[in-house]
Write a protein that holds these residues in place. Structure first.
Motif, PDB file in Angstrom:
ATOM      1  N   ALA A   1      64.249  26.045  25.114  1.00 56.87           N
ATOM      2  CA  ALA A   1      65.365  26.392  24.231  1.00 56.87           C
ATOM      3  C   ALA A   1      65.548  27.900  24.205  1.00 56.87           C
ATOM      4  CB  ALA A   1      65.102  25.868  22.825  1.00 56.87           C
ATOM      5  N   ALA A   2      66.757  28.367  24.465  1.00 62.72           N
ATOM      6  CA  ALA A   2      67.045  29.806  24.546  1.00 62.72           C
ATOM      7  C   ALA A   2      68.252  30.136  23.695  1.00 62.72           C
ATOM      8  CB  ALA A   2      67.292  30.224  26.001  1.00 62.72           C
ATOM      9  N   ILE A   3      68.208  31.322  23.090  1.00 65.44           N
ATOM     10  CA  ILE A   3      69.307  31.779  22.239  1.00 65.44           C
ATOM     11  C   ILE A   3      69.415  33.298  22.363  1.00 65.44           C
ATOM     12  CG2 ILE A   3      67.886  32.088  20.179  1.00 65.44           C
ATOM     13  CD1 ILE A   3      70.238  31.025  18.519  1.00 65.44           C
ATOM     14  N   ALA A   4      70.620  33.803  22.274  1.00 69.72           N
ATOM     15  CA  ALA A   4      70.851  35.250  22.301  1.00 69.72           C
ATOM     16  C   ALA A   4      71.279  35.700  20.911  1.00 69.72           C
ATOM     17  CB  ALA A   4      71.929  35.608  23.326  1.00 69.72           C
TER      18      ALA A   4
ATOM     19  N   LEU B   1      69.896  34.321  32.570  1.00 74.86           N
ATOM     20  CA  LEU B   1      70.681  33.090  32.533  1.00 74.86           C
ATOM     21  C   LEU B   1      71.837  33.098  33.520  1.00 74.86           C
ATOM     22  CD1 LEU B   1      70.890  32.403  28.680  1.00 74.86           C
ATOM     23  CD2 LEU B   1      69.443  31.242  30.350  1.00 74.86           C
ATOM     24  N   GLY B   2      72.230  34.284  33.964  1.00 75.01           N
ATOM     25  CA  GLY B   2      73.344  34.379  34.896  1.00 75.01           C
ATOM     26  C   GLY B   2      74.690  34.166  34.249  1.00 75.01           C
ATOM     27  N   VAL B   3      74.765  34.275  32.921  1.00 78.39           N
ATOM     28  CA  VAL B   3      76.032  34.106  32.217  1.00 78.39           C
ATOM     29  C   VAL B   3      76.786  35.438  32.182  1.00 78.39           C
ATOM     30  CG1 VAL B   3      75.174  32.207  30.821  1.00 78.39           C
ATOM     31  CG2 VAL B   3      74.906  34.551  30.011  1.00 78.39           C
ATOM     32  N   GLN B   4      78.060  35.375  31.898  1.00 78.39           N
ATOM     33  CA  GLN B   4      78.894  36.578  31.861  1.00 78.39           C
ATOM     34  C   GLN B   4      79.531  36.812  30.499  1.00 78.39           C
ATOM     35  OE1 GLN B   4      78.935  38.777  34.312  1.00 78.39           O
ATOM     36  NE2 GLN B   4      77.532  37.427  35.432  1.00 78.39           N
ATOM     37  N   ASP B   5      79.294  35.932  29.545  1.00 82.48           N
ATOM     38  CA  ASP B   5      79.892  36.084  28.215  1.00 82.48           C
ATOM     39  C   ASP B   5      79.327  37.311  27.506  1.00 82.48           C
ATOM     40  OD1 ASP B   5      81.346  33.804  28.595  1.00 82.48           O
ATOM     41  OD2 ASP B   5      79.882  32.504  27.599  1.00 82.48           O
ATOM     42  N   GLY B   6      80.122  37.920  26.641  1.00 80.90           N
ATOM     43  CA  GLY B   6      79.658  39.004  25.803  1.00 80.90           C
ATOM     44  C   GLY B   6      78.790  38.469  24.684  1.00 80.90           C
ATOM     45  N   ILE B   7      78.078  39.361  24.010  1.00 79.63           N
ATOM     46  CA  ILE B   7      77.131  38.941  22.987  1.00 79.63           C
ATOM     47  C   ILE B   7      77.834  38.283  21.797  1.00 79.63           C
ATOM     48  CG2 ILE B   7      77.131  41.193  21.854  1.00 79.63           C
ATOM     49  CD1 ILE B   7      74.179  38.715  22.234  1.00 79.63           C
ATOM     50  N   ARG B   8      79.052  38.707  21.474  1.00 79.81           N
ATOM     51  CA  ARG B   8      79.761  38.106  20.343  1.00 79.81           C
ATOM     52  C   ARG B   8      80.068  36.635  20.604  1.00 79.81           C
ATOM     53  NH1 ARG B   8      81.760  41.533  16.507  1.00 79.81           N
ATOM     54  NH2 ARG B   8      81.562  43.770  16.944  1.00 79.81           N
ATOM     55  N   LYS B   9      80.375  36.306  21.831  1.00 74.72           N
ATOM     56  CA  LYS B   9      80.673  34.918  22.183  1.00 74.72           C
ATOM     57  C   LYS B   9      79.396  34.118  22.433  1.00 74.72           C
ATOM     58  CE  LYS B   9      83.426  32.156  25.404  1.00 74.72           C
ATOM     59  NZ  LYS B   9      84.347  32.191  26.576  1.00 74.72           N
ATOM     60  N   MET B  10      78.352  34.802  22.871  1.00 71.41           N
ATOM     61  CA  MET B  10      77.135  34.119  23.281  1.00 71.41           C
ATOM     62  C   MET B  10      76.174  33.856  22.126  1.00 71.41           C
ATOM     63  SD  MET B  10      74.344  35.467  26.084  1.00 71.41           S
ATOM     64  CE  MET B  10      75.660  36.395  26.866  1.00 71.41           C
ATOM     65  N   ARG B  11      76.088  34.789  21.195  1.00 68.50           N
ATOM     66  CA  ARG B  11      75.047  34.723  20.161  1.00 68.50           C
ATOM     67  C   ARG B  11      75.182  33.463  19.297  1.00 68.50           C
ATOM     68  NH1 ARG B  11      77.284  34.614  15.638  1.00 68.50           N
ATOM     69  NH2 ARG B  11      75.227  33.935  14.869  1.00 68.50           N
ATOM     70  N   GLY B  12      74.026  32.999  18.824  1.00 69.92           N
ATOM     71  CA  GLY B  12      74.011  31.850  17.941  1.00 69.92           C
ATOM     72  C   GLY B  12      74.183  30.515  18.634  1.00 69.92           C
TER      73      GLY B  12
ATOM     74  N   ALA C   1      72.996  41.125  25.060  1.00 70.95           N
ATOM     75  CA  ALA C   1      73.603  40.353  26.145  1.00 70.95           C
ATOM     76  C   ALA C   1      72.982  40.661  27.494  1.00 70.95           C
ATOM     77  CB  ALA C   1      75.105  40.624  26.202  1.00 70.95           C
ATOM     78  N   ALA C   2      72.480  41.892  27.693  1.00 71.57           N
ATOM     79  CA  ALA C   2      72.007  42.307  29.012  1.00 71.57           C
ATOM     80  C   ALA C   2      70.881  41.413  29.514  1.00 71.57           C
ATOM     81  CB  ALA C   2      71.554  43.763  28.979  1.00 71.57           C
TER      82      ALA C   2
END
Length: 303
Positions: free
Chosen positions: A266-269, A242-253, A235-236
């Motif tokens: 196209a970007a993905i975490a 990206l300037g997002v604040q979501d955690g990796i569990r919510k952001m990934r995929g 997430a870091a």
């Protein structure tokens, strides 16, 4: 006296902690007053290179940065031995700098001046505005293929990366290699970098100031590589770029976009390989992410 299994495990854990913190030699028989040694070294540097009469960090707003000596890409660097912006560092005995707005602005100007990855690397090697450079052994710039359509960005290098000067070469890097191999790729088909190119002491998390100082360089690195697919390992790095604040569990995929050179990449975490080593059950989710990455590369955006 023979140690118990619990005592041996504690000793092993302590040795692992020391190794991760960069302790690679035996301690002396006599205690050392490091505070006094640091003070003496600071006095010696002060005598050899007195501070400028008007440090950059105290200049009035709008005052231009001092310039002397042109480096690659047009970056204006102080001459050898001159104090750096925001502190008393020198090329021959640098000390810590104040991570103020002038230093961040200097990093932004320096990064934007680089017209190629080689110039950007030269700029980073000459940059004295990040205190992590004082404790790191090597600059960890990048690895892989600069012409690849796939780019990975992590947060910061660890001990193995610091020793070799390449990102993701330790246990987490070996796992990343296996994950790439599972989708039919290797490092020749990817470009790998970190937001912070110097190892933080003891593998600690970079401070917000350190990340902000290094941010212009990784942004320029992405621009120069100009990939079709950008993957944030953890997430870091996603939060930084990206300037997002979501955690990796919510952001990934979840597919997002990152602007590069007038187009949306196209970007993905996904989970950082170091996290997967600690939480192997999450590998199934990363496998889904890598399958999505492979599909995106096959059907992906035109360059």
């Amino acid at each position: 006296m023979q140690q118990t299994p619990d005592e041996l495990r504690h000793i092993e854990a302590l040795l692992d902690f020391y190794a991760g913190s960069g302790v690679d030699c035996f301690l002396g028989d006599e205690p050392a007053d490091w505070f006094e040694l640091t003070r003496q070294q600071a006095e010696q540097r002060h005598k050899a290179h007195p501070p400028a009469s008007q440090p950059v960090s105290r200049l009035q707003a709008g005052t231009p940065m001092p310039q002397a000596g042109v480096l690659a890409g047009g970056y204006q660097a102080p001459p050898s031995g001159a104090p750096m912006a925001g502190g008393q560092g020198t090329a021959s005995g640098q000390s810590a700098v104040l991570p103020d707005r002038e230093v961040i602005a200097a990093a932004r100007d320096m990064a934007s001046s680089a017209a190629s990855l080689d110039e950007l690397r030269a700029c980073l090697e000459a940059f004295e505005g990040c205190n992590l450079k004082l404790t790191a052994k090597k600059l960890v710039f990048a690895d892989g293929n600069p012409s690849a359509k796939l780019m990975f960005v992590g947060e910061a290098p660890g001990r193995d990366e610091d020793l070799q000067g390449k990102p993701f070469v330790g246990r987490s890097g070996q796992l990343l290699d296996r994950m790439l191999e599972a989708i039919g790729l290797d490092r020749s088909a990817a470009y790998i970098a970190n937001v912070v190119p110097w190892r933080p002491p003891g593998n600690r998390t970079p401070t917000p100031q350190e990340t902000e100082i290094c941010k212009p360089f990784i942004k320029r690195q992405v621009e120069l590589v100009n990939p079709d697919v950008l993957v944030f390992l953890g997430a870091a790095s996603a939060k930084t770029l990206l300037g997002v604040q979501d955690g990796i569990r919510k952001m990934r995929g979840r597919w997002m976009t990152y602007p590069v050179g007038g187009r949306d990449v196209a970007a993905i975490a996904t989970y950082h390989p170091a996290y997967l080593l600690r939480s192997p059950l999450e590998k199934r989710l990363s496998w889904r992410d890598f399958l999505a990455i492979r599909q995106k590369l096959q059907t992906g955006a035109e360059r």
